[in-house]
Design a protein around this motif. Structure first.
Motif, PDB file in Angstrom:
ATOM      1  N   VAL A 114      51.628  17.097  28.871  1.00 26.50           N
ATOM      2  CA  VAL A 114      50.886  15.903  28.481  1.00 26.50           C
ATOM      3  C   VAL A 114      51.721  15.002  27.581  1.00 26.50           C
ATOM      4  O   VAL A 114      51.796  13.795  27.757  1.00 26.50           O
ATOM      5  CB  VAL A 114      49.595  16.327  27.746  1.00 26.50           C
ATOM      6  CG1 VAL A 114      48.897  15.139  27.135  1.00 26.50           C
ATOM      7  CG2 VAL A 114      48.670  17.077  28.678  1.00 26.50           C
ATOM      8  N   GLU A 143      42.653  17.132  34.891  1.00 29.54           N
ATOM      9  CA  GLU A 143      43.429  17.006  33.653  1.00 29.54           C
ATOM     10  C   GLU A 143      44.325  15.779  33.658  1.00 29.54           C
ATOM     11  O   GLU A 143      44.431  15.070  32.662  1.00 29.54           O
ATOM     12  CB  GLU A 143      44.241  18.282  33.429  1.00 29.54           C
ATOM     13  CG  GLU A 143      43.334  19.474  33.180  1.00 29.54           C
ATOM     14  CD  GLU A 143      44.079  20.720  32.729  1.00 29.54           C
ATOM     15  OE1 GLU A 143      45.319  20.668  32.628  1.00 29.54           O
ATOM     16  OE2 GLU A 143      43.417  21.736  32.460  1.00 29.54           O
ATOM     17  N   GLU A 144      44.956  15.529  34.803  1.00 28.75           N
ATOM     18  CA  GLU A 144      45.864  14.375  34.874  1.00 28.75           C
ATOM     19  C   GLU A 144      45.119  13.068  34.669  1.00 28.75           C
ATOM     20  O   GLU A 144      45.575  12.189  33.938  1.00 28.75           O
ATOM     21  CB  GLU A 144      46.590  14.324  36.229  1.00 28.75           C
ATOM     22  CG  GLU A 144      47.681  15.348  36.394  1.00 28.75           C
ATOM     23  CD  GLU A 144      47.145  16.687  36.883  1.00 28.75           C
ATOM     24  OE1 GLU A 144      47.889  17.653  36.834  1.00 28.75           O
ATOM     25  OE2 GLU A 144      45.974  16.760  37.305  1.00 28.75           O
ATOM     26  N   LEU A 147      43.996  12.522  31.173  1.00 30.30           N
ATOM     27  CA  LEU A 147      45.109  12.135  30.318  1.00 30.30           C
ATOM     28  C   LEU A 147      45.395  10.638  30.452  1.00 30.30           C
ATOM     29  O   LEU A 147      45.502   9.928  29.447  1.00 30.30           O
ATOM     30  CB  LEU A 147      46.354  12.949  30.693  1.00 30.30           C
ATOM     31  CG  LEU A 147      47.633  12.494  30.028  1.00 30.30           C
ATOM     32  CD1 LEU A 147      47.544  12.664  28.520  1.00 30.30           C
ATOM     33  CD2 LEU A 147      48.824  13.262  30.572  1.00 30.30           C
TER      34      LEU A 147
ATOM     35  N   LEU B 146      42.638  17.135  24.150  1.00 28.91           N
ATOM     36  CA  LEU B 146      43.017  15.773  24.512  1.00 28.91           C
ATOM     37  C   LEU B 146      42.362  14.773  23.574  1.00 28.91           C
ATOM     38  O   LEU B 146      42.998  13.827  23.102  1.00 28.91           O
ATOM     39  CB  LEU B 146      42.593  15.510  25.963  1.00 28.91           C
ATOM     40  CG  LEU B 146      43.008  14.189  26.598  1.00 28.91           C
ATOM     41  CD1 LEU B 146      44.531  14.074  26.656  1.00 28.91           C
ATOM     42  CD2 LEU B 146      42.434  14.072  28.005  1.00 28.91           C
TER      43      LEU B 146
END
Lengths: 258, 160
Positions: A114, A143-144, A147, B146
């Motif tokens: 990340v 997840e990508e 992000l 995140l």
């Protein structure tokens, strides 16, 4: 930094992103487009970019095999035209994803760092002196995409006017809010003829509490063009192009996203 | 052929819970569904072909024939022809509008043959489903990390 995302495939996301980037460049800016749809890259097709020309792709950067700017290709003359090759603006760069299935499999298997993508996005903005960086994401939430969404200053959500997209996109809207994305814009694409545009706008804005920046028509010309070619160059007066110009004006009126 | 055999009702249903959103009653041996405004049941949907479905009545009852490019799905399987039984649902394209077939008309007065195309695209939102899906993602370690990371990044960016 602007991400475009959709809940499902087939919303015209890559097409919209590529055409939007072209219009932003034509408005006199330095624009980069990065294809983070590593699993199913596609935006290069819309730009008419020959992947065999590409020595490096985003994947190479993510594995530490090159610098991010080594994977950026100047496509200004091909896509924007009539620019002075020596001039500073407009400029359009593409950072493609690898089409190599081994590379794709590796990303899916191992994931990527990340932090490294984050560094790359900021580095490419600095080193290519970009006014705008557009990130074309993979559809759905993983997840990508989370992000890319998390890192953006502006998130453009593209949906079709049907309940499944409407419902799914609502999830992304809420996740983006929790990730504190500063600006959320909604584009409703592929509106069939005869649909009540204002009703759709009211429903979407009411439910998402965010601005609908464009309602774009489903158009036969686009289908004929497929993904091969930049619509805004071929049909500069089409309502679809006009709608995208509206988004560009909206983006330009905001702060620079670099 | 008796008139009552030809009386059918088609319900547009919510694929999520089968709730009827709108109904159309017919009394004829052939009913078409499609994007074409002259279809017996015209609807505006990008997945639907001009004439997508034909329902035909014969001695054996009602048969569905798919004429649409994106197919017709019964129990998530694509079908070309299908014998319809009461209460059965079918879907135009695997993600398009879903209908339930009822072999008798609604009581007179409750059906709406009058059709407003824009009412077809009422965008349905199920807030509890959205909340549940958001929560499922938001509780993951990835999302939490995140969230913290971008908060930090945004702070760094505004201070540098």
């Amino acid at each position: 930094m602007i991400s475009t995302h959709s809940f499902r495939g087939g919303t015209g996301k890559s097409n919209t992103t590529a055409n939007l980037a072209t219009l932003l460049a034509k408005a006199g800016h330095r624009v980069g487009v990065i294809d983070t749809d590593i699993q199913s890259p596609g935006i290069h097709v819309v730009f008419g970019f020959d992947q065999t020309r590409a020595k490096h792709a985003l994947n190479d950067y993510l594995w530490g095999r090159c610098r991010i700017e080594d994977a950026a290709y100047d496509i200004t003359s091909h896509c924007v035209g009539k620019a002075h090759p020596e001039g500073d603006r407009p400029k359009l760069f593409l950072i493609p994803s690898s089409l190599n299935s081994g590379e794709i499999a590796r990303i899916l298997r191992e994931g990527y760092d990340v932090g490294r993508l984050n560094d790359g996005l900021h580095d490419v903005i600095d080193r290519l002196r970009l006014d705008y960086l557009l990130i074309d994401t993979h559809p759905g939430v993983n997840e990508e995409t989370l992000l890319s969404i998390a890192l953006s200053d502006t998130l453009i959500l593209i949906l079709r006017p049907d309940s499944q997209d409407f419902q799914g996109t609502a999830v992304t809207v809420e996740l983006a809010r929790r990730l504190e994305v500063p600006e959320l814009l909604v584009v409703v694409n592929k509106l069939p003829d005869g649909m009540d545009m204002e009703m759709i706008r009211e429903q979407v804005e009411g439910a998402y509490r965010s601005e609908v920046v464009a309602l774009l028509p489903l158009n036969a010309e686009m289908s004929r063009l497929g993904s091969g070619g930049l619509f805004v160059n071929r049909f500069p007066d089409h309502p679809f192009t006009r709608g995208l110009e509206g988004i560009v004006r909206r983006l330009l009126s905001g702060r620079a996203a670099g | 052929m008796s008139d009552t055999e030809l009386a059918i009702t088609l319900h547009l249903v919510d694929p999520a819970d089968g709730r009827s959103l709108q109904s159309w009653a017919f009394r004829q041996a052939r009913v078409t569904i499609g994007r074409d405004p002259t279809a017996d049941l015209p609807l505006v949907d990008p997945y639907v072909s001009r004439v997508h479905v034909e329902l035909l009545h014969s001695d054996e009852g009602w048969t569905l024939c798919c004429l649409g490019r994106n197919g017709v799905y019964v129990d998530s399987k694509s079908v070309d022809r299908f014998r319809l039984s009461p209460g059965m649902t079918f879907r135009l394209a695997n993600v398009g509008p879903m209908f339930r077939f009822d072999p008798q008309a609604e009581p007179v007065g409750t059906s709406t043959l009058c059709f407003d195309s824009s009412s077809m695209v009422v965008l349905e939102l199920n807030p509890s489903d959205v909340r549940q899906r958001v929560d499922e993602i938001a509780v993951t370690d990835y999302f939490q990390q995140l969230q913290q990371k971008v908060r930090q990044l945004r702070r760094d960016r505004t201070t540098t």
